[in-house]
Design a protein around this motif. Structure first.
Motif, short mmCIF file in Angstrom:
data_model
loop_
_atom_site.label_atom_id
_atom_site.label_comp_id
_atom_site.label_asym_id
_atom_site.label_seq_id
_atom_site.Cartn_x
_atom_site.Cartn_y
_atom_site.Cartn_z
N ALA A 413 0.83 -1.21 0.00
CA ALA A 413 0.00 0.00 0.00
C ALA A 413 0.87 1.26 0.00
O ALA A 413 0.55 2.25 -0.67
N GLU A 414 1.97 1.23 0.73
CA GLU A 414 2.85 2.40 0.78
C GLU A 414 3.47 2.67 -0.59
O GLU A 414 3.59 3.83 -1.01
N ASP A 416 2.11 1.87 -3.47
CA ASP A 416 1.03 2.34 -4.33
C ASP A 416 0.70 3.82 -4.07
O ASP A 416 0.25 4.53 -4.97
N GLU A 417 0.94 4.29 -2.85
CA GLU A 417 0.74 5.70 -2.53
C GLU A 417 1.83 6.58 -3.14
O GLU A 417 1.58 7.71 -3.56
N ARG A 420 3.06 7.25 -8.84
CA ARG A 420 1.98 7.91 -9.55
C ARG A 420 2.12 7.71 -11.06
O ARG A 420 3.17 7.95 -11.64
#
Length: 433
Positions: A413-414, A416-417, A420
């Motif tokens: 998740a980190e 994917d954050e 961009r």
């Protein structure tokens, strides 16, 4: 190319991705890979005796390319972990008189109606269902259930052409869509409400070894966008999930190889969705290896040939694995942000060469040694599709090992954050994803 007089053991592998043959040299095996042009990574040329081309879904085409090679120097096994090639490969196995899974066993898992019939005979996982051949029969089933239903192809894959509906208008629209896609019949089932969980198992000699529970995160189109091993939930149902899986595999008579069996954890307990005589897709073998230390891709080759034994018992988890597929805004890619930040933090980032389209879920072998790794399958100028089926997950992924399931999921998740994708519609200016 290996000499026809080679004494090395020889097998054929139908379809699949790089991980399914990468252990061949270490196991001292010659592999003839049968695949579709453009659907495999060129690096496989270095790991196979040869690569030949054929339609994986056509048993006759497979026999045309494999029979002469078998007569020249016999294969000990013809194996597949391909969905499309499952039944045709079983036909080849029987035609060549080789050991392996029977056509009947493989077809019973490929055809979802036959799977439901086998479950009924085994007395497990009751689900109301009906084969429908028209909008009228679909509507009639909907009225019989009196609530939400699902209708899907009898032999579909990758969550494609699956429809959830709860009224007559939706039933008519769903049937029109299925008919337009070329399906003369479909399987309608009562809607099973609950999270998705699967059993990853391996069989040999008719003995079935459930190894791991995997949980998945689905998007609104029922496409699996994340996988976790061990599963993030459902551990209390482990015994029942294993029992139902083994009951089905015994009922259909499956003998060997990896299996992937999907369930919904309903308020009434686990109900099986479907099962497959192959490894789970979407990077499943890689996150299973990260979590349990068992390499199903290697076992796919070694266990049927008795080079290595199927363990008596499943090992305990040594960690956790998680994979998360990227889902940027559809459009033309204009740029990326965050790649340098990721690499500076020690995350391995790989990107497809400009102008290439890497099939399936590439890069799993290359990223196998990375605690957290990223594979970007696209470059600036490539077009991001809307995700409507598993094969639309073509932008890339992040895969991670963690001390436990939440830790592995957090690592993904980190990333994917941070990462961009910048995309732009054909005519409307840029949007960020």
């Amino acid at each position: 190319m290996t000499s026809p007089t080679s004494t090395r053991r020889r097998i054929a592998v139908v379809g699949g991705h790089s991980h399914s043959v990468m252990s061949a040299k270490d196991l001292d095996l010659d592999v003839v890979l049968v695949h579709m042009p453009g659907m495999y990574e060129e690096m496989l040329q270095d790991h196979c005796e040869r690569i030949v081309h054929a339609d994986l879904s056509d048993a006759g085409a497979l026999l045309d390319v494999l029979r002469p090679l078998h007569e020249e120097r016999p294969f000990e096994r013809v194996l597949t972990t391909s969905e499309a090639g499952a039944v045709p490969t079983a036909v080849v196995v029987e035609e060549l008189g080789l050991p392996g899974n029977s056509v009947a066993a493989v077809r019973a898992l490929y055809d979802k109606v036959l799977t439901r019939e086998a479950l009924a005979r085994a007395g497990v996982s009751p689900v109301r269902y009906q084969v429908v051949e028209s909008a009228e029969s679909l509507t009639a089933f909907l009225e019989t259930i009196g609530g939400r239903i699902v209708v899907k192809p009898v032999d579909g894959t990758a969550s494609a052409d699956v429809h959830i509906l709860d009224d007559k208008e939706a039933a008519t629209a769903a049937w029109d869509a299925l008919s337009a896609a070329g399906y003369p019949r479909a399987l309608a089932e009562e809607f099973l409400d609950g999270p998705v969980i699967s059993v990853e198992a391996f069989s040999f000699g008719g003995r079935h070894l459930p190894v791991a529970l995997m949980t998945s995160v689905l998007d609104e189109y029922l496409v699996e966008m994340e996988h976790s091993i061990p599963g993030a939930y459902g551990a209390e149902w482990t015994g029942e999930l294993h029992a139902q899986t083994v009951a089905l595999l015994n009922e259909v008579g499956l003998q060997e190889g990896p299996t992937h069996t999907e369930f919904i954890l309903t308020p009434d307990g686990p109900r099986m969705l479907e099962s497959h005589s192959r490894m789970g897709g979407g990077g499943t073998p890689s996150i299973l290896r990260r979590a349990y230390g068992l390499d199903f891709s290697r076992m796919f080759l070694s266990v049927p040939l008795s080079i290595e034994e199927l363990p008596e018992h499943a090992p305990q988890a040594v960690g956790a694995g998680h994979i998360r597929f990227f889902a940027p805004e559809p459009g033309v890619i204009t740029g990326f942000d965050g790649i340098e930040r990721l690499t500076e933090s020690g995350i391995e980032v790989r990107q497809a060469p400009v102008g290439t389209k890497l099939p399936g879920v590439p890069g799993l072998v290359e990223l196998s040694g990375a605690d957290t790794g990223v594979l970007l399958q696209m470059n600036v100028g490539d077009t991001v599709p809307a995700i409507r089926a598993g094969w639309d997950r073509a932008m890339g992924y992040v895969i991670a090992t963690g001390k436990d399931t939440p830790d592995a999921a957090r690592r993904c998740a980190e990333v994917d954050e941070i990462l961009r994708f910048h995309t732009a519609p054909a005519a409307d200016g840029a949007r960020d994803a």
